[in-house]
Design a protein around this motif. Sequence first.
Motif, mmCIF file in Angstrom:
data_model
loop_
_atom_site.group_PDB
_atom_site.id
_atom_site.type_symbol
_atom_site.label_atom_id
_atom_site.label_comp_id
_atom_site.label_asym_id
_atom_site.label_seq_id
_atom_site.Cartn_x
_atom_site.Cartn_y
_atom_site.Cartn_z
ATOM 1 N N LEU A 1 24.886 38.423 -19.365
ATOM 2 C CA LEU A 1 24.972 38.231 -20.773
ATOM 3 C C LEU A 1 24.376 36.725 -20.953
ATOM 4 O O LEU A 1 23.691 36.774 -21.972
ATOM 5 C CB LEU A 1 26.407 38.311 -21.631
ATOM 6 N N ARG A 2 24.696 35.914 -20.286
ATOM 7 C CA ARG A 2 24.138 34.616 -20.632
ATOM 8 C C ARG A 2 22.550 34.558 -20.451
ATOM 9 O O ARG A 2 21.797 34.131 -21.269
ATOM 10 C CB ARG A 2 24.479 33.279 -19.567
ATOM 11 N N GLN B 1 19.918 38.845 -33.541
ATOM 12 C CA GLN B 1 20.980 39.063 -33.504
ATOM 13 C C GLN B 1 21.392 39.771 -32.155
ATOM 14 O O GLN B 1 21.007 40.949 -32.048
ATOM 15 C CB GLN B 1 21.579 39.555 -34.739
ATOM 16 N N LEU B 2 22.483 39.341 -31.541
ATOM 17 C CA LEU B 2 23.084 40.042 -30.265
ATOM 18 C C LEU B 2 24.391 40.722 -30.530
ATOM 19 O O LEU B 2 25.374 39.983 -31.143
ATOM 20 C CB LEU B 2 23.242 39.141 -29.104
ATOM 21 N N LEU B 3 24.569 42.007 -30.278
ATOM 22 C CA LEU B 3 25.782 42.470 -30.280
ATOM 23 C C LEU B 3 26.328 43.032 -29.187
ATOM 24 O O LEU B 3 25.872 44.042 -28.465
ATOM 25 C CB LEU B 3 25.854 43.549 -31.361
ATOM 26 N N LEU B 4 27.498 42.437 -28.616
ATOM 27 C CA LEU B 4 28.041 42.741 -27.212
ATOM 28 C C LEU B 4 29.033 43.755 -27.371
ATOM 29 O O LEU B 4 30.064 43.395 -27.975
ATOM 30 C CB LEU B 4 28.525 41.487 -26.365
ATOM 31 N N HIS B 5 28.927 44.806 -26.498
ATOM 32 C CA HIS B 5 30.198 45.857 -26.489
ATOM 33 C C HIS B 5 30.647 45.530 -25.195
ATOM 34 O O HIS B 5 29.854 45.976 -24.080
ATOM 35 C CB HIS B 5 29.846 47.369 -26.800
ATOM 36 N N PRO B 6 31.589 44.747 -24.902
ATOM 37 C CA PRO B 6 32.102 44.325 -23.498
ATOM 38 C C PRO B 6 32.648 45.842 -22.767
ATOM 39 O O PRO B 6 33.259 46.266 -23.282
ATOM 40 C CB PRO B 6 33.264 43.427 -23.536
ATOM 41 N N PHE C 1 29.032 54.653 -28.984
ATOM 42 C CA PHE C 1 29.421 53.591 -29.870
ATOM 43 C C PHE C 1 28.271 53.180 -30.791
ATOM 44 O O PHE C 1 28.218 53.051 -31.657
ATOM 45 C CB PHE C 1 30.449 52.535 -29.436
ATOM 46 N N MET D 1 25.092 35.627 -36.837
ATOM 47 C CA MET D 1 26.066 35.419 -35.969
ATOM 48 C C MET D 1 25.977 36.406 -35.233
ATOM 49 O O MET D 1 25.762 37.611 -35.057
ATOM 50 C CB MET D 1 27.371 35.497 -36.705
ATOM 51 N N ASP D 2 25.960 36.299 -33.581
ATOM 52 C CA ASP D 2 26.187 36.925 -32.604
ATOM 53 C C ASP D 2 27.535 37.771 -32.596
ATOM 54 O O ASP D 2 28.455 36.846 -32.950
ATOM 55 C CB ASP D 2 25.721 36.454 -31.364
ATOM 56 N N LEU D 3 27.665 39.101 -32.221
ATOM 57 C CA LEU D 3 28.869 39.653 -32.425
ATOM 58 C C LEU D 3 29.578 40.167 -31.274
ATOM 59 O O LEU D 3 28.791 40.770 -30.453
ATOM 60 C CB LEU D 3 28.932 40.843 -33.277
ATOM 61 N N LEU D 4 30.632 40.185 -30.999
ATOM 62 C CA LEU D 4 31.510 40.880 -29.944
ATOM 63 C C LEU D 4 31.941 42.268 -30.667
ATOM 64 O O LEU D 4 32.766 42.145 -31.611
ATOM 65 C CB LEU D 4 32.765 40.052 -29.365
ATOM 66 N N VAL D 5 31.527 43.512 -30.166
ATOM 67 C CA VAL D 5 31.956 44.651 -30.909
ATOM 68 C C VAL D 5 33.047 45.592 -30.237
ATOM 69 O O VAL D 5 32.465 45.489 -29.019
ATOM 70 C CB VAL D 5 30.675 45.246 -31.537
ATOM 71 N N LYS E 1 34.508 43.568 -35.074
ATOM 72 C CA LYS E 1 33.617 42.713 -35.020
ATOM 73 C C LYS E 1 34.167 41.228 -35.054
ATOM 74 O O LYS E 1 34.899 41.179 -35.882
ATOM 75 C CB LYS E 1 32.653 42.804 -36.209
ATOM 76 N N LEU F 1 30.655 36.241 -31.276
ATOM 77 C CA LEU F 1 30.363 36.528 -30.100
ATOM 78 C C LEU F 1 30.308 34.837 -29.442
ATOM 79 O O LEU F 1 29.292 34.280 -29.758
ATOM 80 C CB LEU F 1 29.200 37.259 -29.519
ATOM 81 N N ILE G 1 29.532 32.752 -26.135
ATOM 82 C CA ILE G 1 28.859 32.810 -24.776
ATOM 83 C C ILE G 1 29.318 31.793 -24.024
ATOM 84 O O ILE G 1 29.550 30.497 -24.240
ATOM 85 C CB ILE G 1 27.297 32.804 -24.764
ATOM 86 N N GLU G 2 30.116 32.203 -22.888
ATOM 87 C CA GLU G 2 30.630 31.223 -21.781
ATOM 88 C C GLU G 2 29.951 30.111 -21.655
ATOM 89 O O GLU G 2 28.621 30.312 -21.290
ATOM 90 C CB GLU G 2 30.950 32.014 -20.560
#
Lengths: 408, 79
Positions: free
Chosen positions: A149-150, A164-169, A187, B58-62, B71, B74, B76-77
């Motif tokens: 991810l980094r 724009q980044l969208l993460l589905h973990p 999804f 904005m970056d998102l955690l979905v 949503k 996000l 980032i570590e």
Amino acid sequence: MAIHSVSQVNKFIKSMFERENVLRGIMIRGEISNFKCYPSGHCYFTLKDAGGALKAVMFKSRAQHLRFQPVNGLKVVASGTISVYERDGAYQLYVDSLAPEGTGDLQLAFEQLKAKLTEEGLFDQSWKKPLPVFPKRIGIVTSLAGAVLRDIYHVSKHRWPHIQLLLHPVQVQGEGSAEQIAAAIAFFNEKCPVDVLIVGRGGGSMEDLWSFNEECVVRAIFASKIPVISAVGHETDFTLADFAADVRAATPSNAAELAVPDCREVARHIVNLKARLTSQVKKGIESRRLRLNACLKSPVLASPQTMLAARRQRLDYLLGDLQRLTEKSVTTKKHRLNLLLERLDGMNPAGVLRRGYAVAEKRGKLVTRVAEVKPKDKLQLILQDGRVPVEVLSVPEAEAVKAGKEGQ
Amino acid sequence: MPRKKELSFEESLEKLEQIVASMESGDSSLKDLMANYSEGVQLGNNCLKALEDAEKTMDLLVREDNKKVIKQELQIEGE
């Protein structure tokens, strides 16, 4: 001698087998034949070698963990316990685990699934979708923790700061991870539209990367309407997810490079387009200027008097011609007139009179025949220089008759 | 030249590329040439400006929870 029932014998033999430690946790090398898998999930087959055969059964609880598909002819090492199936009075191997001989079970499973999905056409180039040129939203399917991810974050933000980044973990290895990955891909397709998907994880063993070889993940990638970039492990690792993806990236950083345009390059492209625009306009104007100059330099516009002089000269020639022709024509006509005048003069009665002839006139009319006069008529005799009145004395008879006849 | 609606960055860039291609293929009148030029320069400037000042997203955690799309921002570590 005691008589035993079949069941008693079978039970006794079974207990003999079960007391024998050698038959417990035994490993047997052989070739699979007569393989059958029932809807219940239990698998039955025979293990054989050149000298013999041994029935084997693998129950669902064990068989479901098999990564590869056992097939007839496959050389395997089976481990388990040999015991007796009392109903048939037959001994058989109860298989706990099965491993292909000579190759790893994962490798075999990989090859088998790859062959199956290739056959189905899932990896055909014709299915590959092009990546969008200017994506706005990138969907990422990987774990929240970890370098992947980094790396994607850094590379994509560096190339296009406002992407724009969208993460589905998801979990990327271990029990249930494949299902999570497949669900995350679905999804994004169904609930959370993005322009492109990056699916991946960092490097690891084949076991670690295994989720990306699972059929459900491969099929989810194949089914994705959103273009998918796979980024699994290192450059040398190939998974079935890579084959099904629209584009395979060697690394997660590479995936970000493939997904996101570099704004500096785009800016250079735009500046280059503007330069070409300007140069085209300059060329367009210059070529027109050249054409215009060529026109302006033509003698017609450059020195109109030259054109006039030429016309003046031609006019002069024409006028000269006109005059010459006129003069010639007048001379000819004058000559003809003189000839006519001479001929006319020849017919002038005055000339005849001058030569000694006379003309008689009766009451103003010329007398040309004898019949026109009678005796006693008074006539005028016209001579060269005047008139003389005369009287007709007589008219000869014969002449008169002749004249009379002619007169009728 | 008044524009009916604001073109997106992609549309502007595509239009600019078309204009340049058509100018480079020749055959336009001087009037068209000048009109294309001013439109092209305008598009190019718009594109460059868009590159500089795109809105911050904005970056998102979905994730999906109980059939609902969740949503969150996000983080980032280590960023």
